[in-house]
Scaffold this active site. Structure first.
Site, PDB file in Angstrom:
ATOM      1  N   SER A  69       0.822  -1.210   0.000  1.00 24.90           N
ATOM      2  CA  SER A  69       0.000   0.000   0.000  1.00 24.90           C
ATOM      3  C   SER A  69       0.859   1.263   0.000  1.00 24.90           C
ATOM      4  CB  SER A  69      -0.912   0.027   1.228  1.00 24.90           C
ATOM      5  OG  SER A  69      -1.664  -1.143   1.313  1.00 24.90           O
TER       6      SER A  69
HETATM    7  N1  SAH Z   1      -1.070  -4.786   4.009  1.00 28.91           N
HETATM    8  C1  SAH Z   1      -0.354  -5.104   2.823  1.00 28.91           C
HETATM    9  C2  SAH Z   1      -1.150  -4.748   1.579  1.00 28.91           C
HETATM   10  C3  SAH Z   1      -1.171  -5.899   0.667  1.00 28.91           C
HETATM   11  S1  SAH Z   1      -2.292  -5.868  -0.686  1.00 28.91           S
HETATM   12  C4  SAH Z   1       1.048  -4.504   2.802  1.00 28.91           C
HETATM   13  O1  SAH Z   1       1.394  -3.754   3.719  1.00 28.91           O
HETATM   14  O2  SAH Z   1       1.822  -4.812   1.907  1.00 28.91           O
HETATM   15  C5  SAH Z   1      -3.596  -6.905  -0.115  1.00 28.91           C
HETATM   16  C6  SAH Z   1      -3.265  -8.318   0.240  1.00 28.91           C
HETATM   17  O3  SAH Z   1      -4.492  -8.957   0.620  1.00 28.91           O
HETATM   18  C7  SAH Z   1      -2.684  -9.170  -0.897  1.00 28.91           C
HETATM   19  O4  SAH Z   1      -1.484  -9.720  -0.504  1.00 28.91           O
HETATM   20  C8  SAH Z   1      -3.754 -10.248  -1.126  1.00 28.91           C
HETATM   21  O5  SAH Z   1      -3.204 -11.509  -1.459  1.00 28.91           O
HETATM   22  C9  SAH Z   1      -4.422 -10.301   0.230  1.00 28.91           C
HETATM   23  N2  SAH Z   1      -5.774 -10.871   0.235  1.00 28.91           N
HETATM   24  C10 SAH Z   1      -6.756 -10.746  -0.694  1.00 28.91           C
HETATM   25  N3  SAH Z   1      -7.845 -11.433  -0.327  1.00 28.91           N
HETATM   26  C11 SAH Z   1      -7.548 -12.012   0.879  1.00 28.91           C
HETATM   27  C12 SAH Z   1      -8.265 -12.852   1.770  1.00 28.91           C
HETATM   28  N4  SAH Z   1      -9.529 -13.240   1.534  1.00 28.91           N
HETATM   29  N5  SAH Z   1      -7.648 -13.261   2.894  1.00 28.91           N
HETATM   30  C13 SAH Z   1      -6.376 -12.881   3.175  1.00 28.91           C
HETATM   31  N6  SAH Z   1      -5.644 -12.095   2.364  1.00 28.91           N
HETATM   32  C14 SAH Z   1      -6.228 -11.657   1.224  1.00 28.91           C
END
Ligand code: SAH
Length: 222
Positions: A69
């Site tokens: 993010s």
């Molecule tokens: N907080 C993260 C942002 C990552 S983007 C950071 O600091 O980098 C969002 C993430 O959510 C992705 O890695 C994706 O694989 C995950 N995601 C999507 N759907 C999900 C679900 N149902 N359960 C767990 N993770 C999920």
């Protein structure tokens, strides 16, 4: 700390200080959040080929079609979550790179984080270990179901966007607890960050910034 963690050139402390100044200019006010962002090496959570862009205020690819993010959003969501005081634990859904969990782990005693893509989770765990953040508990699973064993949570942060707030997450929020969650589809331009507060009688919902998160998907993959 060694050079890799500390950072040099485009990943140096000076570069991080400039990012924090920008976050201040954009309206982030919580000094503890700013201090944590000043000292958390975001470049570690990004592929080396992109590390020189780690302190730009932008989302970056982390593989598997996912993104780390934008720093402003990390700061803003964190600030909202701790606005009424520091919770004793937090549940994060969507570990991704592990950067947001690292920021949370330096403010909150225990961080539970759930990621559906195991390859990302493995990398995030390595970064947490390198930074000696031993108060992060990470699980490979579909985070729509939350992490019921440690519920209820006074704070929940969701970093991938569902169409509707999952019931399991609402159930796992403590009375008085706060959840920040992006809801809706990014491509249609209608994705909004929401703050949901659980009261004795139900839930209150506030709509905040327009945002662009990757979708919350079902199931888990290797
Ligand atoms: N907080 C993260 C942002 C990552 S983007 C950071 O600091 O980098 C969002 C993430 O959510 C992705 O890695 C994706 O694989 C995950 N995601 C999507 N759907 C999900 C679900 N149902 N359960 C767990 N993770 C999920």
């Amino acid at each position: 700390m060694n050079n890799h963690i500390q950072g040099i050139g485009m990943t140096s402390q000076r570069t991080r200080d400039r990012l924090v100044q920008r976050l201040r200019d954009e309206g982030i006010r919580n000094e503890r959040v700013l201090q944590v962002m000043r000292t958390t090496p975001r470049h570690l959570f990004i592929d080396e080929a992109l590390a020189h862009r780690a302190y730009e205020d932008t989302a970056l690819p982390i593989g598997q079609g996912q993104t780390i993010s934008q720093p402003y959003i990390v700061a803003r969501m964190t600030e909202i979550l701790v606005e009424n005081g520091i919770p004793d634990k937090v549940l994060e859904v969507g570990t991704g790179s592990g950067y947001q969990s690292a920021v949370l782990a330096r403010l909150v005693p225990r961080v539970y984080t759930v990621e559906r893509i195991n390859a990302l989770l493995a990398r995030a765990r390595e970064c947490h270990r390198a930074l000696r953040l031993h108060n992060i508990y990470a699980k490979h699973s579909d985070g729509s179901w939350g992490w019921p064993e440690n519920a209820p949570y006074p704070a929940i942060m969701v970093t991938a966007a569902p169409q509707h707030v999952p019931d399991s997450l609402l159930e796992q929020l403590s009375v008085g607890g706060r959840m920040v969650i992006p809801v809706g589809t990014s491509t249609s331009g209608t994705q909004k960050l929401k703050l949901i507060t659980r009261t004795a009688g139900g839930f209150e919902e506030q709509t905040l910034n327009a945002v662009h998160f990757v979708p919350l998907l079902d199931g888990s993959v290797r």
